[in-house]
Scaffold this motif. Structure first.
Motif, PDB file in Angstrom:
ATOM      1  N   ALA A  25       0.838  -1.205   0.000  1.00 57.69           N
ATOM      2  CA  ALA A  25       0.000   0.000   0.000  1.00 57.69           C
ATOM      3  C   ALA A  25       0.876   1.260   0.000  1.00 57.69           C
ATOM      4  CB  ALA A  25      -0.914  -0.016   1.215  1.00 57.69           C
ATOM      5  N   ARG A  26       1.989   1.195   0.703  1.00 56.72           N
ATOM      6  CA  ARG A  26       2.887   2.358   0.783  1.00 56.72           C
ATOM      7  C   ARG A  26       3.371   2.781  -0.599  1.00 56.72           C
ATOM      8  NH1 ARG A  26       6.773   4.198   4.838  1.00 56.72           N
ATOM      9  NH2 ARG A  26       8.665   4.944   3.836  1.00 56.72           N
ATOM     10  N   TYR A  27       3.562   1.774  -1.482  1.00 60.20           N
ATOM     11  CA  TYR A  27       4.075   2.088  -2.813  1.00 60.20           C
ATOM     12  C   TYR A  27       2.992   1.978  -3.893  1.00 60.20           C
ATOM     13  CZ  TYR A  27       8.543   2.042  -0.485  1.00 60.20           C
ATOM     14  OH  TYR A  27       9.576   2.334   0.367  1.00 60.20           O
ATOM     15  N   GLY A  28       1.740   1.885  -3.456  1.00 56.81           N
ATOM     16  CA  GLY A  28       0.630   1.858  -4.414  1.00 56.81           C
ATOM     17  C   GLY A  28       0.496   0.549  -5.169  1.00 56.81           C
ATOM     18  N   VAL A  29       1.063  -0.532  -4.636  1.00 54.86           N
ATOM     19  CA  VAL A  29       0.989  -1.826  -5.332  1.00 54.86           C
ATOM     20  C   VAL A  29       0.510  -2.916  -4.361  1.00 54.86           C
ATOM     21  CG1 VAL A  29       2.676  -1.363  -7.160  1.00 54.86           C
ATOM     22  CG2 VAL A  29       3.482  -2.139  -4.913  1.00 54.86           C
ATOM     23  N   GLU A  30      -0.493  -2.600  -3.586  1.00 58.35           N
ATOM     24  CA  GLU A  30      -0.992  -3.549  -2.592  1.00 58.35           C
ATOM     25  C   GLU A  30      -1.369  -4.881  -3.231  1.00 58.35           C
ATOM     26  OE1 GLU A  30      -3.942  -1.866   0.033  1.00 58.35           O
ATOM     27  OE2 GLU A  30      -4.670  -3.857   0.596  1.00 58.35           O
ATOM     28  N   GLY A  31      -1.892  -4.810  -4.449  1.00 55.26           N
ATOM     29  CA  GLY A  31      -2.340  -6.025  -5.135  1.00 55.26           C
ATOM     30  C   GLY A  31      -1.219  -7.003  -5.424  1.00 55.26           C
ATOM     31  N   LEU A  32       0.013  -6.529  -5.445  1.00 55.04           N
ATOM     32  CA  LEU A  32       1.128  -7.442  -5.736  1.00 55.04           C
ATOM     33  C   LEU A  32       1.593  -8.211  -4.501  1.00 55.04           C
ATOM     34  CD1 LEU A  32       3.360  -5.302  -8.161  1.00 55.04           C
ATOM     35  CD2 LEU A  32       1.757  -7.140  -8.736  1.00 55.04           C
ATOM     36  N   ALA A  33       1.157  -7.797  -3.339  1.00 57.30           N
ATOM     37  CA  ALA A  33       1.572  -8.503  -2.116  1.00 57.30           C
ATOM     38  C   ALA A  33       0.864  -9.852  -2.056  1.00 57.30           C
ATOM     39  CB  ALA A  33       1.216  -7.672  -0.886  1.00 57.30           C
ATOM     40  N   VAL A  34       1.623 -10.900  -1.827  1.00 58.21           N
ATOM     41  CA  VAL A  34       1.017 -12.233  -1.762  1.00 58.21           C
ATOM     42  C   VAL A  34       0.561 -12.477  -0.320  1.00 58.21           C
ATOM     43  CG1 VAL A  34       1.308 -14.686  -2.232  1.00 58.21           C
ATOM     44  CG2 VAL A  34       2.365 -13.000  -3.721  1.00 58.21           C
ATOM     45  N   GLN A  35      -0.609 -11.948  -0.064  1.00 56.87           N
ATOM     46  CA  GLN A  35      -1.210 -12.032   1.275  1.00 56.87           C
ATOM     47  C   GLN A  35      -2.718 -12.179   1.109  1.00 56.87           C
ATOM     48  OE1 GLN A  35      -3.327  -9.422   2.549  1.00 56.87           O
ATOM     49  NE2 GLN A  35      -3.188  -8.285   0.625  1.00 56.87           N
ATOM     50  N   ILE A  36      -3.328 -12.724   2.113  1.00 63.60           N
ATOM     51  CA  ILE A  36      -4.792 -12.779   2.130  1.00 63.60           C
ATOM     52  C   ILE A  36      -5.241 -12.262   3.485  1.00 63.60           C
ATOM     53  CG2 ILE A  36      -6.817 -14.312   2.118  1.00 63.60           C
ATOM     54  CD1 ILE A  36      -5.313 -16.023   0.033  1.00 63.60           C
ATOM     55  N   ASN A  37      -6.045 -11.248   3.458  1.00 66.08           N
ATOM     56  CA  ASN A  37      -6.508 -10.594   4.693  1.00 66.08           C
ATOM     57  C   ASN A  37      -5.371 -10.076   5.561  1.00 66.08           C
ATOM     58  OD1 ASN A  37      -9.354 -10.724   4.522  1.00 66.08           O
ATOM     59  ND2 ASN A  37      -9.199 -12.934   4.757  1.00 66.08           N
TER      60      ASN A  37
END
Ligand code: SF4
Lengths: 626, 140
Positions: A419-431
């Motif tokens: 989120a800090r770099y505007g690419v939250e969707g690339l983080a391999v996380q769920i919830n």
């Protein structure tokens, strides 16, 4: 109360009040123990306003009806609270000897509320319970704090559950580590969900427990001891002839990495590649080169723990070696093929008090963002993050634990980093929970398992990849094997497997060795006197599964927003053992919801389902008008 | 070429040839050191009357020798992998992964587990070599 001591310890760290309370028998009869029973209590105490790091978030340690009974692989316990990393239901399960020792001390569990005004630890023995000053333990590692408490009390029999600097600094994925001075004891890691941060928020450095030294007082009342012994003997015979036992004993959990690597199960280069020399950072090479001994938890005939005194030039605290997840996270995930360094980084996570899955994954995400050019080098305070070089990861582990420099950013996990770099969707996380080291593109069932786990992307609520890759069904529970790439028709087996593992987490038993379900069910029934059979045991798991879902709904869970497969996992890999497959996620989830009898739009279990599980009160809560 | 019966001296010799002409096997098994008995025992579903012992001397990506053994005490191999005929048939026709066969208790193995777990790719290549043999099974 057969299988239980019938007593919980309540501690309020704000007021210093300590009291024993009778275990709620009705709750135990429906939710067994471990994280199931803890969930039933916490359902009453948590709501959306509970601050995970506030004094009002109760931290619950709970053992299970099989703890201390001698059943194979049953010496575990659960620690539960609202999770700081996800804001959802939080639980972590750990081994070593803590759960049984707590039972020997006369307790089924501990409920800790409030916040001490200075660092303290809890000292529990049959002589009494006291809150003691822990000022001098501040800043100590998990291992050192445990040793210091044993030395201070001059009591080598104390089993400790400690946080490290990471827990003190409220790192969102801080762990709790259990240790004891027994020769050959394996560390216990309550790793996921940041339970160490919850403990740190209470100014609680450790819980130290010793049961009665008198062996007769250890005797737990079992409903039918002869039936229990017969089932236990059957389970022991099975395990002694089981290849999985032999493999785990010889090479530990991480010995599977060569095989899983071939299958594409091991996330590589932050989930973007399928090629790595997996054998270079695996339990097999470790066994041939640096292994110095094996270690075990209570009542375990497997002893999967790895003792490693030194890895190259690195000395390991308590000689505790790594698990599979750790070697994957600091090996293939960052393309580091230096076994010594990966082993040492893992030991630093344990010692500083960091969950190695979330830590490894968050750091690997930083490597990836660096490669993409999204993360500017200036933000890293001179730390180089280059694929294949693990030294940057080691430095970041230390910085995360102390919330220093860029470590302070990573200490909030990969979702916030993205989120800090505007690419939250690339983080391999769920919830908000970093996905464990098993790629759903190699075993599609894990897509549903991760998405629906009550704690986020965790394999601790179903290691369904094991069913898919080992081809080992659990026939008596209707858990079938399917082609690992298949998607349609798998959901029912996944759900049943989750229900079974939920029973394991309530009992509380280890997932690694798998005695016949029939024997485990017999032991549960014989210990408690409950009418548990292989026909109805999954309804216990299902009840607990739905309860955890109800807790999450109470905490503000939004299923359609939450149950999303991370973007990188949806991209086919052109190399490696996944052979270009990706799970048909929507199809699998629709089938899963149909099997679970959950409402697709709201994510709620239907009233009918909850009532069928005997959860009338919870059904009324879940479906009450806003 | 006519079919070769499984298990038999001809079959294991064919496998030896296949392995020694496979670059993929040579690469995958380059660290493998240890000879094997593959023990095929009767099972109730087939007409097999007696246990068959196939000996293979596997060494660093090559098969140094392979033959059917009449006297099981003739060799003391480092590894012994055993199971009933029907399970072996599934292994050599690539319907049952050998590691899965072991994990599910359909096959048994004695020997150094570290060596086995390190060389799973070699086992896969060996199965591929088996599937290239035009074999005849009792159930056919
Ligand atoms: S298999 Fe390993 S983790 Fe599980 S109980 Fe035994 S020693 Fe502990």
């Amino acid at each position: 109360m057969n299988g239980y001591t019938g007593k919980l310890l309540f501690v309020n760290l704000t007021t210093g009040e300590i009291s024993d309370r009778e275990l709620n028998r009705a709750y135990a009869a429906d939710y067994l123990g471990g994280s199931g029973l803890a969930a039933r209590y916490l359902y009453d105490w948590l709501d959306a306003s509970t601050d995970p790091l506030g004094p009002e978030n109760p931290l619950v340690f709970m053992n299970g009806p099989l703890d201390a009974a001698g059943a194979p692989v049953s010496g575990r316990f659960a620690v539960c609270a609202r999770a700081p990393q996800t804001g959802l239901w939080g639980e972590a399960i750990a081994g070593n000897f803590f759960g049984p020792e707590l039972k020997y001390a006369g307790y089924d569990g501990i409920v800790i509320r409030g916040q001490a005004n200075a660092p303290c630890y809890l000292h529990i023995t049959p002589d009494g319970v006291e809150i003691r000053d822990a000022q001098r333990l501040c800043g100590m590692t998990t291992f050192d704090a445990g040793d210091a408490i044993r030395a201070e009390r001059d009591d080598p029999h104390l089993v400790t559950a400690c946080i490290g600097p990471a827990g003190e600094n409220l790192v969102k994925f801080a762990l709790i580590l259990t240790s004891s001075a027994r020769a050959g004891a394996k560390k216990g890691i309550a790793g996921r969900c940041g339970m160490g941060a919850v403990m740190g928020s209470k100014n609680l450095k450790a819980v130290a427990v010793r049961g009665s030294k008198h062996p007769l007082q250890h005797k737990l009342h079992l409903h039918d001891p002869a039936r229990f012994r017969a089932a236990m003997t059957g389970a022991q015979h099975f395990l002694s002839d089981d290849m999985a036992t032999e493999v785990l004993r010889a090479v530990g959990s991480s010995g599977a990495l060569d095989y899983y690597g071939l299958l594409g199960d091991v996330p590589t280069k932050y989930w973007t590649s399928g090629t790595f020399d997996y054998g270079k950072v695996s339990g097999n090479l470790l066994a041939e080169t640096i292994l110095t001994g094996r270690a075990t938890c209570h009542a375990c005939m497997v002893a999967c723990g790895r003792k490693v005194e030194r890895a190259g030039d690195y000395i390991l605290p308590h000689a505790e070696g790594p698990e599979l997840e750790t070697l994957a996270g600091f090996g293939a995930l960052i393309l580091n093929d230096d076994l010594h360094l990966a082993t040492y980084i893992g030991s630093q996570c344990d010692s500083l008090g960091l969950d190695s899955i979330s830590t490894g994954s968050t750091i690997a995400f930083a490597y990836y963002l660096r490669e993409l050019g999204v993360l500017p080098p200036g933000d890293l305070n001179g730390i180089e993050l280059v694929w294949g070089d693990g030294n940057g990861a080691l430095q970041l582990v230390r910085d995360i634990a102390h919330r220093r420099g860029f470590g302070a950013v990573l200490a909030n996990g990969s979702r916030e980093l993205g989120a800090r770099y505007g690419v939250e969707g690339l983080a391999v996380q769920i919830n908000g929970m970093e996905v464990a080291m098993h790629d759903p593109r190699a075993a599609t069932g894990m897509a549903v398992t991760y998405a629906t786990s009550p704690i986020g992307g965790s394999h601790n609520h179903s290691d369904y990849f094991m069913v898919e890759t080992s081809g080992r069904p659990i026939d008596e529970l209707g858990i079938e094997t399917h082609d690992r790439f298949a998607c349609a028709g798998k959901a029912a087996s996944i759900a049943r497997h989750q229900d079974w593992r939920t029973v394991n987490n309530a009992s509380v038993t280890c997932f690694f060795p798998n005695p016949p379900a029939q024997a485990m069910v017999e032991m549960l029934a014989a210990a408690t006197g409950y009418d548990i059979t292989t026909q109805n045991v999954l309804s216990y798991g299902e009840r607990i599964w739905n309860l955890k879902r109800a807790i999450n709904l109470k905490l503000g869970y939004c299923a359609r927003r939450a149950e999303v497969l991370p973007e990188l996992i949806c991209r086919p890999l052109l190399d490696g053992g996944t052979e270009g497959h990706v799970p048909e996620f929507d199809l699998m989830m629709r089938e899963y919801y149909a099997y679970r009898d959950w409402d697709w739009m709201t994510g709620k279990p239907t009233q009918k389902k909850l009532r069928a599980l005997g959860m009338q009160d919870i059904a009324a809560d879940v479906w009450k008008s806003p | 070429m006519s079919k070769v019966r499984f298990p038999s001296e001809e079959w294991v010799k064919e496998l030896e040839k296949e392995l020694n002409s496979s670059q993929a096997y040579a690469d995958a098994a380059k660290n493998w050191e240890g000879d094997f008995y593959f023990v095929i025992s009767p099972d109730k579903d087939h007409q097999v009357q007696e246990t068959t012992y196939l000996y293979m001397d596997l060494w660093r990506g090559k098969c140094r020798e392979a033959y059917l053994v009449k006297d099981k005490d003739a060799k003391q191999p480092a590894f012994i992998m055993s199971g009933p005929y029907s399970k072996w048939q599934r292994v050599v026709t690539a319907q049952l992964d050998p590691l899965q066969g072991l994990m599910t208790g359909q096959l048994k193995l004695k020997g150094n587990m570290v060596m086995v777990m390190k060389n799973v790719k070699a086992a896969q290549e060996m199965v591929k070599a088996c599937t290239r043999i035009d074999a005849e099974f009792l159930s056919e």
